[in-house]
Design an enzyme around this catalytic site. Structure first.
Site, PDB file in Angstrom:
ATOM      1  N   GLY A  68       0.548  -1.035   0.076  1.00 16.34           N
ATOM      2  CA  GLY A  68       0.311   0.068   0.005  1.00 16.34           C
ATOM      3  C   GLY A  68       0.534   1.139  -0.010  1.00 16.34           C
TER       4      GLY A  68
ATOM      5  N   ASN B 262       0.819   3.068  -2.456  1.00 16.15           N
ATOM      6  CA  ASN B 262       0.370   4.116  -3.227  1.00 16.15           C
ATOM      7  C   ASN B 262      -0.595   4.201  -2.706  1.00 16.15           C
ATOM      8  OD1 ASN B 262       1.755   4.642  -6.401  1.00 16.15           O
ATOM      9  ND2 ASN B 262       2.315   2.083  -5.335  1.00 16.15           N
TER      10      ASN B 262
ATOM     11  N   ASN C 242      -5.836   3.016 -12.757  1.00 13.75           N
ATOM     12  CA  ASN C 242      -4.617   2.047 -12.411  1.00 13.75           C
ATOM     13  C   ASN C 242      -2.979   2.617 -12.670  1.00 13.75           C
ATOM     14  OD1 ASN C 242      -3.503  -0.777 -11.634  1.00 13.75           O
ATOM     15  ND2 ASN C 242      -3.214  -0.311 -13.572  1.00 13.75           N
TER      16      ASN C 242
ATOM     17  N   HIS D 125       0.424   1.606 -13.510  1.00 12.03           N
ATOM     18  CA  HIS D 125       1.371   0.549 -13.417  1.00 12.03           C
ATOM     19  C   HIS D 125       2.662   0.568 -14.044  1.00 12.03           C
ATOM     20  CE1 HIS D 125       1.752  -3.363 -15.650  1.00 12.03           C
ATOM     21  NE2 HIS D 125       2.647  -2.288 -16.598  1.00 12.03           N
TER      22      HIS D 125
ATOM     23  N   ASP E 128      -4.430  -3.658 -18.961  1.00 16.78           N
ATOM     24  CA  ASP E 128      -4.014  -1.917 -19.384  1.00 16.78           C
ATOM     25  C   ASP E 128      -3.634  -1.794 -20.364  1.00 16.78           C
ATOM     26  OD1 ASP E 128      -2.745  -2.720 -16.486  1.00 16.78           O
ATOM     27  OD2 ASP E 128      -1.034  -3.999 -17.332  1.00 16.78           O
TER      28      ASP E 128
ATOM     29  N   GLU F 138       5.281   6.923  -9.771  1.00 16.29           N
ATOM     30  CA  GLU F 138       4.295   6.124  -9.293  1.00 16.29           C
ATOM     31  C   GLU F 138       3.811   6.740  -8.139  1.00 16.29           C
ATOM     32  OE1 GLU F 138       3.167   2.129  -8.611  1.00 16.29           O
ATOM     33  OE2 GLU F 138       5.204   1.910  -9.174  1.00 16.29           O
TER      34      GLU F 138
HETATM   35  C1  GAR Z   1       3.185  -1.464  -7.420  1.00 16.07           C
HETATM   36  O1  GAR Z   1       4.690  -0.922  -7.578  1.00 16.07           O
HETATM   37  C2  GAR Z   1       2.045  -0.449  -8.968  1.00 16.07           C
HETATM   38  O2  GAR Z   1       2.201  -0.257  -9.698  1.00 16.07           O
HETATM   39  C3  GAR Z   1       2.370  -2.470  -9.107  1.00 16.07           C
HETATM   40  O3  GAR Z   1       2.534  -2.633  -7.399  1.00 16.07           O
HETATM   41  C4  GAR Z   1       3.115  -2.748  -6.905  1.00 16.07           C
HETATM   42  C5  GAR Z   1       2.458  -1.571  -6.063  1.00 16.07           C
HETATM   43  O4  GAR Z   1       2.571  -1.956  -4.724  1.00 16.07           O
HETATM   44  N1  GAR Z   1       1.108  -2.584  -9.884  1.00 16.07           N
HETATM   45  C6  GAR Z   1       0.350  -3.905 -10.613  1.00 16.07           C
HETATM   46  O5  GAR Z   1       1.831  -3.903 -11.351  1.00 16.07           O
HETATM   47  C7  GAR Z   1      -0.245  -3.760 -11.387  1.00 16.07           C
HETATM   48  N2  GAR Z   1      -0.782  -4.669 -12.057  1.00 16.07           N
HETATM   49  P1  GAR Z   1       1.644  -0.456  -2.965  1.00 16.07           P
HETATM   50  O6  GAR Z   1       1.486  -2.266  -2.782  1.00 16.07           O
HETATM   51  O7  GAR Z   1       3.632  -0.549  -2.497  1.00 16.07           O
HETATM   52  O8  GAR Z   1       1.785   0.031  -3.551  1.00 16.07           O
END
Ligand code: GAR
Length: 210
Positions: free
Chosen positions: A12, A14, A109, A111, A152, A182
């Site tokens: 989490g 993000n 989303n 990515h 995506d 991100e």
């Molecule tokens: C992030 O890097 C996000 O962009 C990626 O997973 C990670 C989650 O981190 N998402 C994907 O790959 C979706 N296809 P977080 O839980 O620390 O935000």
């Protein structure tokens, strides 16, 4: 004020970037995170929600036999919540068209690559960075896009490029992309949606931010 629901599956970071942005006033009176939904119990994202007094719920993917029944459960929860904006923030479950029909161009989303590179089914989390390093790209980055039926494949809202460095591992590249891209473009995209500054025509998103 738009009600923002955030879908998570893991650490989490993000989600944290969104919480920090809200606390720093980025969304002003235009948006507020009102619900966090996790696809797994026990993930750290849920603690981040609790630490910030944000209501959360777990809808465990494992308890549903297929994508259709799981999508229905998530869609029903979001409709009940009257969510205006739905953010996939490290949400690792692919949902079917029931949800895109219920929330057309209201779901985004993040990515961890520059779409259309290293995206689609199977490209998630560290796998994305492993593939980027295998291919030897010198630039990668992150993309925020609308969620549509195509994994995506929805209209791109914001992108930010990040340098790949000699000796990078999937972990070091992931960290740099999170920090430099991100955690910046995801809150920014949410701000733009809160202010109704993104339009979509013929599959192309345009940001109007003067
Ligand atoms: C992030 O890097 C996000 O962009 C990626 O997973 C990670 C989650 O981190 N998402 C994907 O790959 C979706 N296809 P977080 O839980 O620390 O935000």
């Amino acid at each position: 004020m738009k009600r923002i629901a955030v879908l998570v599956s893991g650490g989490g970071t993000n989600l944290q970037a969104l919480i920090d942005a809200e606390h720093n006033g980025l969304f002003g009176e235009n948006g507020k995170i009102t619900l966090v939904i996790a696809s797994k119990p026990g993930v750290y994202a849920l603690e981040r929600a609790a630490n910030n007094d944000i209501p959360s719920m777990v809808i465990p993917r494992k308890e549903y036999p297929d994508a259709a029944s799981y999508t229905k459960a998530v869609t029903d929860a979001l409709l009940k919540e009257k969510a205006d904006i739905v953010v996939y923030a490290g949400f690792m479950t692919i949902l079917d068209r029931q949800i895109t029909e219920a929330f057309p161009y209201k779901m985004i989303n993040v990515h961890p690559a520059l779409i259309p590179s290293f995206c689609g089914k199977g490209y998630y989390g560290l796998h994305v960075h492993e593939e980027a390093l295998k291919r030897g790209v010198k630039l990668s980055g992150a993309t925020v896009h609308f969620v549509t039926e195509e994994c995506d494949g929805g209209p791109i809202i914001l992108q930010k490029a990040v340098e790949v460095k000699n000796g990078d591992t999937p972990e070091t590249l992931q960290k740099r992309i999170m920090e430099q891209a991100e955690w910046k473009i995801l809150p920014e995209a949410v701000r733009l949606l809160c202010e109704d500054k993104v339009t979509v025509k013929d599959g192309i998103a345009t940001v109007k931010d003067e």
